[in-house]
Design a protein around this motif. Structure first.
Motif, PDB file in Angstrom:
ATOM      1  N   GLN A   1      65.961  12.074  19.618  1.00 61.05           N
ATOM      2  CA  GLN A   1      64.773  11.614  18.893  1.00 61.05           C
ATOM      3  C   GLN A   1      64.855  10.096  18.686  1.00 61.05           C
ATOM      4  N   ASP A   2      63.682   9.460  18.581  1.00 64.08           N
ATOM      5  CA  ASP A   2      63.610   8.012  18.372  1.00 64.08           C
ATOM      6  C   ASP A   2      63.497   7.731  16.871  1.00 64.08           C
ATOM      7  N   TRP A   3      64.630   7.696  16.205  1.00 62.84           N
ATOM      8  CA  TRP A   3      64.649   7.511  14.750  1.00 62.84           C
ATOM      9  C   TRP A   3      64.329   6.066  14.361  1.00 62.84           C
ATOM     10  N   ASP A   4      64.675   5.118  15.210  1.00 62.40           N
ATOM     11  CA  ASP A   4      64.337   3.717  14.915  1.00 62.40           C
ATOM     12  C   ASP A   4      62.827   3.542  14.839  1.00 62.40           C
ATOM     13  N   LEU A   5      62.106   4.137  15.807  1.00 64.34           N
ATOM     14  CA  LEU A   5      60.650   4.050  15.789  1.00 64.34           C
ATOM     15  C   LEU A   5      60.087   4.801  14.588  1.00 64.34           C
TER      16      LEU A   5
ATOM     17  N   ASP B   1      54.999   6.254   9.810  1.00 66.12           N
ATOM     18  CA  ASP B   1      54.956   7.342   8.828  1.00 66.12           C
ATOM     19  C   ASP B   1      54.615   8.691   9.465  1.00 66.12           C
ATOM     20  N   SER B   2      53.658   8.718  10.376  1.00 70.78           N
ATOM     21  CA  SER B   2      53.257   9.995  10.988  1.00 70.78           C
ATOM     22  C   SER B   2      54.375  10.582  11.844  1.00 70.78           C
ATOM     23  N   LEU B   3      55.080   9.713  12.606  1.00 74.64           N
ATOM     24  CA  LEU B   3      56.195  10.193  13.416  1.00 74.64           C
ATOM     25  C   LEU B   3      57.343  10.662  12.530  1.00 74.64           C
ATOM     26  N   ALA B   4      57.615   9.924  11.450  1.00 73.23           N
ATOM     27  CA  ALA B   4      58.685  10.313  10.525  1.00 73.23           C
ATOM     28  C   ALA B   4      58.395  11.669   9.903  1.00 73.23           C
TER      29      ALA B   4
ATOM     30  N   LEU C   1      56.519  14.068  11.221  1.00 69.15           N
ATOM     31  CA  LEU C   1      56.676  15.077  12.273  1.00 69.15           C
ATOM     32  C   LEU C   1      58.153  15.412  12.485  1.00 69.15           C
ATOM     33  N   LEU C   2      58.980  14.381  12.586  1.00 70.18           N
ATOM     34  CA  LEU C   2      60.415  14.614  12.805  1.00 70.18           C
ATOM     35  C   LEU C   2      61.055  15.313  11.607  1.00 70.18           C
ATOM     36  N   PHE C   3      60.595  14.994  10.403  1.00 71.91           N
ATOM     37  CA  PHE C   3      61.134  15.656   9.213  1.00 71.91           C
ATOM     38  C   PHE C   3      60.900  17.168   9.291  1.00 71.91           C
ATOM     39  N   HIS C   4      59.679  17.566   9.637  1.00 67.87           N
ATOM     40  CA  HIS C   4      59.380  19.008   9.721  1.00 67.87           C
ATOM     41  C   HIS C   4      60.071  19.651  10.927  1.00 67.87           C
ATOM     42  N   ASN C   5      60.214  18.894  12.009  1.00 67.90           N
ATOM     43  CA  ASN C   5      60.962  19.421  13.157  1.00 67.90           C
ATOM     44  C   ASN C   5      62.432  19.622  12.806  1.00 67.90           C
ATOM     45  N   LEU C   6      62.970  18.711  12.001  1.00 70.02           N
ATOM     46  CA  LEU C   6      64.360  18.836  11.559  1.00 70.02           C
ATOM     47  C   LEU C   6      64.536  20.114  10.742  1.00 70.02           C
ATOM     48  N   LEU C   7      63.619  20.370   9.833  1.00 69.34           N
ATOM     49  CA  LEU C   7      63.702  21.597   9.027  1.00 69.34           C
ATOM     50  C   LEU C   7      63.617  22.836   9.922  1.00 69.34           C
ATOM     51  N   LYS C   8      62.763  22.776  10.952  1.00 72.47           N
ATOM     52  CA  LYS C   8      62.662  23.911  11.881  1.00 72.47           C
ATOM     53  C   LYS C   8      63.959  24.104  12.652  1.00 72.47           C
ATOM     54  N   GLN C   9      64.577  23.014  13.095  1.00 76.01           N
ATOM     55  CA  GLN C   9      65.860  23.116  13.791  1.00 76.01           C
ATOM     56  C   GLN C   9      66.923  23.738  12.885  1.00 76.01           C
ATOM     57  N   MET C  10      66.877  23.392  11.621  1.00 78.86           N
ATOM     58  CA  MET C  10      67.832  23.971  10.669  1.00 78.86           C
ATOM     59  C   MET C  10      67.569  25.460  10.480  1.00 78.86           C
ATOM     60  N   ASP C  11      66.282  25.854  10.484  1.00 77.29           N
ATOM     61  CA  ASP C  11      65.959  27.285  10.388  1.00 77.29           C
ATOM     62  C   ASP C  11      66.492  28.050  11.607  1.00 77.29           C
ATOM     63  N   ASP C  12      66.363  27.438  12.786  1.00 78.15           N
ATOM     64  CA  ASP C  12      66.878  28.081  14.005  1.00 78.15           C
ATOM     65  C   ASP C  12      68.400  28.235  13.924  1.00 78.15           C
ATOM     66  N   GLN C  13      69.041  27.196  13.423  1.00 75.53           N
ATOM     67  CA  GLN C  13      70.505  27.265  13.297  1.00 75.53           C
ATOM     68  C   GLN C  13      70.899  28.317  12.274  1.00 75.53           C
TER      69      GLN C  13
ATOM     70  N   ALA D   1      64.209   8.970   8.018  1.00 77.13           N
ATOM     71  CA  ALA D   1      64.323   8.430   9.373  1.00 77.13           C
ATOM     72  C   ALA D   1      65.196   7.180   9.389  1.00 77.13           C
ATOM     73  N   SER D   2      65.047   6.346   8.348  1.00 83.87           N
ATOM     74  CA  SER D   2      65.855   5.123   8.251  1.00 83.87           C
ATOM     75  C   SER D   2      67.333   5.451   8.092  1.00 83.87           C
ATOM     76  N   VAL D   3      67.642   6.444   7.254  1.00 82.41           N
ATOM     77  CA  VAL D   3      69.046   6.846   7.019  1.00 82.41           C
ATOM     78  C   VAL D   3      69.663   7.372   8.310  1.00 82.41           C
ATOM     79  N   ILE D   4      68.954   8.258   9.024  1.00 79.01           N
ATOM     80  CA  ILE D   4      69.490   8.834  10.262  1.00 79.01           C
ATOM     81  C   ILE D   4      69.637   7.762  11.336  1.00 79.01           C
ATOM     82  N   ALA D   5      68.631   6.882  11.453  1.00 83.43           N
ATOM     83  CA  ALA D   5      68.711   5.798  12.441  1.00 83.43           C
ATOM     84  C   ALA D   5      69.915   4.919  12.179  1.00 83.43           C
ATOM     85  N   ASN D   6      70.179   4.638  10.913  1.00 80.54           N
ATOM     86  CA  ASN D   6      71.318   3.791  10.564  1.00 80.54           C
ATOM     87  C   ASN D   6      72.640   4.471  10.903  1.00 80.54           C
ATOM     88  N   CYS D   7      72.744   5.778  10.624  1.00 82.45           N
ATOM     89  CA  CYS D   7      73.975   6.514  10.935  1.00 82.45           C
ATOM     90  C   CYS D   7      74.255   6.493  12.441  1.00 82.45           C
TER      91      CYS D   7
END
Length: 507
Positions: A41-45, A50-53, A55-67, A102-108
């Motif tokens: 994922q493009d966390w820097d972008l 805001d809209s991409l962040a 989307l990625l936030f909800h996708n992250l939660l979905k990935q966690m549900d799958d896991q 998104a900023s925290v993950i991009a920095n990590c």
């Protein structure tokens, strides 16, 4: 090979740096479970969109549900529980501010790449190791040898005290047996032989007591020298390396070797103290005219207690300086209202101390109000107990992860700096205190962070970081909070080296 997998191949020292990147703001478990997806994922972008962040936030939660579903099929209840708790925490933190996530993950991910980039080639690593070994191996060998000698001599003293106890018990038994004899029997040849034998035993006992006291005196001399001339010097060197590392320098700040030395030395100190207590018990049972113990033993006990007090007080250190997780390369610049983390370690790793040292964090214990400095309250969980379970390497440590600073209003009802310095040159100190209780000793312990700069606006960050660089480039004393009232000058060679570290951190 994923970036996360490459990081797993690094040595312990570099993995410790990776460990410092992750806390409750972005748990390492999520990084581990979703490694490939996160890196795609493009966390820097997203950190600026805001809209991409969102989307990625909800996708992250979905990935966690799958896991979570995979853990359910595997019937791994513990990981199910942990992942469910992590998801809830992330929702609380970022549901209203996905840009921050998104900023925290991009920095990590950016810091991970920087760590991987810093890894040298095998040839360079070999050459550097040869150079380092030639410089420090002799010093470490000397310290290891002296530590081994002290441990051996301590064991010899313990054996000597045991022999002395056996000798005294035999003498005491024979003497009391003689006392029970009838008066008429005391002039017999057998009784005279027994008295002569007892006198010989008493002479031997006196000789052995003097010998044990002399050995303990010599052992304490060795300990005093090793503690003040070598162990404390190693600790001072580590603290300076930590300062340099905090402003971007390439130094190793791993504490494990120092912890091993401190623990071994403390064990020997307490062992000697126990033997002196044993000598006191022996003295209560048997004494005689000219006995050296009543005069010498208390002096030796006082001396070993002084060594223990000094050593234990020096063993309480700040392992990782205060730092906002959002700016891991800007340690010791703290913004009001933003959480920061700080980690402490007790270098004497005795099993009995696990969950015994309760640490309290405060700020500016020595009041700075007379100089017109701002005053702050420290918010969050500011009291925690040191333990060996939470750290990766099993050290006796504690990490404060949810501290914040809030500025107090002045007596006039306003906030702000009224002193002679601008906000970013005003230095403050995060203080920590606990109490050490062991073998009927009670020792109050205190330590402090390196001076921190407290800002109220992120625009002050560069200026605050400049103050941190200047201080740690030139000063070793963590308590010189008035440095910038008359700031010292730096040479170009000093400054150019530090500037090169700043540029390298962005490569």
């Amino acid at each position: 090979m994923s970036q996360w997998h490459q990081l797993h191949q690094l040595d312990t020292q570099l993995l410790e740096k990776v460990d410092q990147l992750y806390d409750d703001t972005f748990p390492m478990e999520v990084r581990q479970f979703l490694a490939v997806w996160l890196e795609n994922q493009d966390w820097d972008l997203a950190s600026n969109n805001d809209s991409l962040a969102t989307l990625l936030f909800h996708n992250l939660l979905k990935q966690m549900d799958d896991q979570y579903s995979r853990f359910f099929l595997e019937k791994n209840f513990l990981l199910q529980h942990n992942l469910k708790r992590i998801k809830q925490n992330l929702q609380v933190q970022y549901l209203g501010n996905p840009l921050h996530m998104a900023s925290v993950i991009a920095n990590c991910l950016r810091e991970e790449r920087r760590i991987l980039t810093a890894v040298t080639t095998p040839e360079q690593e070999h050459e550097e190791k040869l150079l380092q070994n030639s410089m420090i191996s002799e010093r470490q060998r000397s310290l290891e040898h002296q530590m081994s000698t002290i441990k051996t001599n301590t064991q010899f003293v313990e054996q000597d005290v045991k022999y002395l106890e056996d000798l005294q018990d035999e003498f005491d038994f024979r003497y009391k047996t003689l006392q029970t004899q009838e008066q008429s029997d005391r002039n017999s040849v057998h009784m005279k032989e027994e008295v002569f034998r007892l006198q010989g035993m008493l002479n031997q006992l006196d000789h052995k007591r003097k010998e044990v006291l002399q050995k303990i005196t010599e052992l304490l001399n060795q300990m005093d020298f090793l503690m003040n001339r070598q162990l404390f010097e190693e600790l001072t060197d580590w603290k300076r390396r930590q300062q340099i590392a905090c402003i971007g320098g390439p130094h190793n700040t791993c504490l494990d070797q120092l912890q091993n030395w401190f623990t071994l030395f403390a064990e020997s100190l307490f062992q000697v103290r126990q033997q002196l207590k044993k000598l006191e018990e022996l003295l209560q049972k048997v004494t005689y005219e000219g006995d050296p113990m009543p005069l010498q033993r208390p002096h030796l006990e006082e001396r070993v207690n002084i060594l223990i007090y000094s050593f234990i007080k020096s063993s309480f250190v700040v392992e990782r300086q205060p730092c906002m997780p959002t700016h891991p390369q800007r340690a010791m610049v703290l913004k009001t209202g933003v959480q920061f983390t700080v980690k402490l370690r007790f270098l004497v790793k005795l099993p009995e101390l696990n969950y015994q040292l309760k640490v309290k964090a405060t700020i500016d214990k020595e009041s700075l109000t007379a100089r017109g400095y701002r005053k702050f309250n420290i918010l969050g969980t500011n009291t925690k107990v040191m333990n060996m379970e939470e750290s990766v390497n099993g050290s006796l440590s504690v990490e404060f992860r949810h501290l914040q600073l809030k500025e107090q209003k002045s007596s006039a009802g306003t906030k702000g700096n009224e002193g002679p310095l601008i906000v970013t040159e005003e230095l403050h100190s995060i203080n920590f205190e606990t109490q050490f209780c062991h073998q009927d000793l009670i020792i109050d312990l205190e330590t402090s962070s390196l001076p921190v700069v407290v800002i109220s606006n992120v625009s002050q960050l560069p200026s605050g970081w400049a103050s941190v660089i200047w201080y740690n480039m030139l000063m070793n004393d963590p308590k010189n909070l008035t440095l910038f009232t008359i700031p010292p000058t730096a040479t170009w060679s000093q400054l150019s080296e530090v500037l090169s570290w700043q540029f390298a951190s962005y490569v």
